[in-house]
Design a protein around this motif. Sequence first.
Motif, PDB file in Angstrom:
ATOM      1  N   ASP A  81       0.696  -0.979  -0.038  1.00 46.11           N
ATOM      2  CA  ASP A  81      -0.074  -0.138   0.042  1.00 46.11           C
ATOM      3  C   ASP A  81       0.774   1.152   0.048  1.00 46.11           C
ATOM      4  N   GLN A  82       2.175   1.235  -0.582  1.00 45.94           N
ATOM      5  CA  GLN A  82       3.033   2.395  -0.536  1.00 45.94           C
ATOM      6  C   GLN A  82       3.185   2.576  -2.004  1.00 45.94           C
ATOM      7  N   ILE A  83       3.928   3.816  -2.185  1.00 41.74           N
ATOM      8  CA  ILE A  83       4.284   4.375  -3.406  1.00 41.74           C
ATOM      9  C   ILE A  83       5.925   4.658  -3.276  1.00 41.74           C
ATOM     10  N   LEU A  84       6.777   4.299  -4.383  1.00 40.39           N
ATOM     11  CA  LEU A  84       8.255   4.527  -4.256  1.00 40.39           C
ATOM     12  C   LEU A  84       8.225   5.910  -5.082  1.00 40.39           C
ATOM     13  N   VAL A  85       8.786   7.060  -4.304  1.00 40.65           N
ATOM     14  CA  VAL A  85       8.803   8.224  -5.080  1.00 40.65           C
ATOM     15  C   VAL A  85      10.398   8.531  -5.320  1.00 40.65           C
ATOM     16  N   GLN A  86      10.686   8.893  -6.547  1.00 36.97           N
ATOM     17  CA  GLN A  86      12.096   9.682  -6.791  1.00 36.97           C
ATOM     18  C   GLN A  86      12.200  11.069  -6.326  1.00 36.97           C
ATOM     19  N   VAL A  87      12.837  11.180  -5.488  1.00 41.02           N
ATOM     20  CA  VAL A  87      12.686  12.458  -4.745  1.00 41.02           C
ATOM     21  C   VAL A  87      13.495  13.556  -5.617  1.00 41.02           C
ATOM     22  N   HIS A  88      12.729  14.858  -5.845  1.00 44.45           N
ATOM     23  CA  HIS A  88      13.432  15.728  -6.544  1.00 44.45           C
ATOM     24  C   HIS A  88      13.932  17.035  -5.635  1.00 44.45           C
ATOM     25  N   ALA A  89      13.059  17.124  -4.642  1.00 44.06           N
ATOM     26  CA  ALA A  89      13.353  18.092  -3.792  1.00 44.06           C
ATOM     27  C   ALA A  89      12.644  17.854  -2.415  1.00 44.06           C
TER      28      ALA A  89
END
Length: 342
Positions: free
Chosen positions: A36-44
């Motif tokens: 139930d999670q999302i992997l986010v490529q962090v930009h800031a």
Amino acid sequence: MAPPTMKAWQYNSTHGSMEKNLHINDAAPQPVLHDDQILVQVHAIALNPVDYKVTEGPMPLRLIGSNLIPGLDFCGKVAKVGKKVDEFQIGEYVFGAKPGALANGCLAQYTAVDRNMLGRLPEGVKVEDAAGAGIVGLTGYQALAPNVKPGNKVFINGGSGGTGVYGIQIAKALGCHVTTTCSTPNIEFCKSVGADEVIDYKTTNIIETLSSKGKIFALAVDNVGSPPNLYKSSSSFLQPSGKFVQVGMTASISGIKQIGGNMLLPGFLGGGRNSYQMLVSKPSADAFRQLSEWMKEGKLRGVVDSVFEWEEAPQAYEKLKTGRARGKIVVRVPLDKEKERA
């Protein structure tokens, strides 16, 4: 096959301060994604005082973990989704927060986030501007939305910090008249984000000024914890049905005692007479959807004090600790095999 890695700022000690112990790990393990999670490529990411206050406080680091990654607020691109997630798609931009994620924050190239702690980034909104909306936006929404209706007068104590800036805008989006406090140099700044009236706490007695207006406020939101008798005096400016919501407080023994007194001391023994709440924000997909909609409509905008590059993260925390930032302090994150969004 070796597990994927990422760049991350980490620390194992707060001796002398958290930021003096930060170091870059170029091969930190990417977070494990739950269904139930999302992997986010962090930009800031945007900094918050809680990033360091908990681990610099009385809690021993060994009880929390090692290789701690600070940071709660972020904006970036969806890289993967869990099996139970269908409301977010790979490649779309999102903003959000990680509540209390002390050991696995977002000052890194990737972060795993619960599905109810994300909002969709509207077209035209800059990544840096949205990076700081997560915790303060959620907090402001939950402090205000359940407690006001259009036309109400709201008092927000502390309007120029991150929580105050979003609180003012959210109150205005909800149709309220807003009175806030700040120091002399920030008066015009608070007005620029929507405050109808500003009280200069450097030159004015806050309680006397509020009391002189009569019992006109439906809600008081305290982001500061000062003056210490604000809640006890609030019956002089809050409506009988009005509520006092505590968001911020000084991190000290006196601050803890103050909260305890506000929560437990009855009015007939010298305590406050109005309803009191010490707010602890809770994950809410509905809140993030509303924040996203207000961004799209131009009713909610990020106010960025300064932007630091990846290698300057310790200096960013040094600036945060001065308490002089107007809006959010943001750190850019180097992207993994992609160009940063303009």
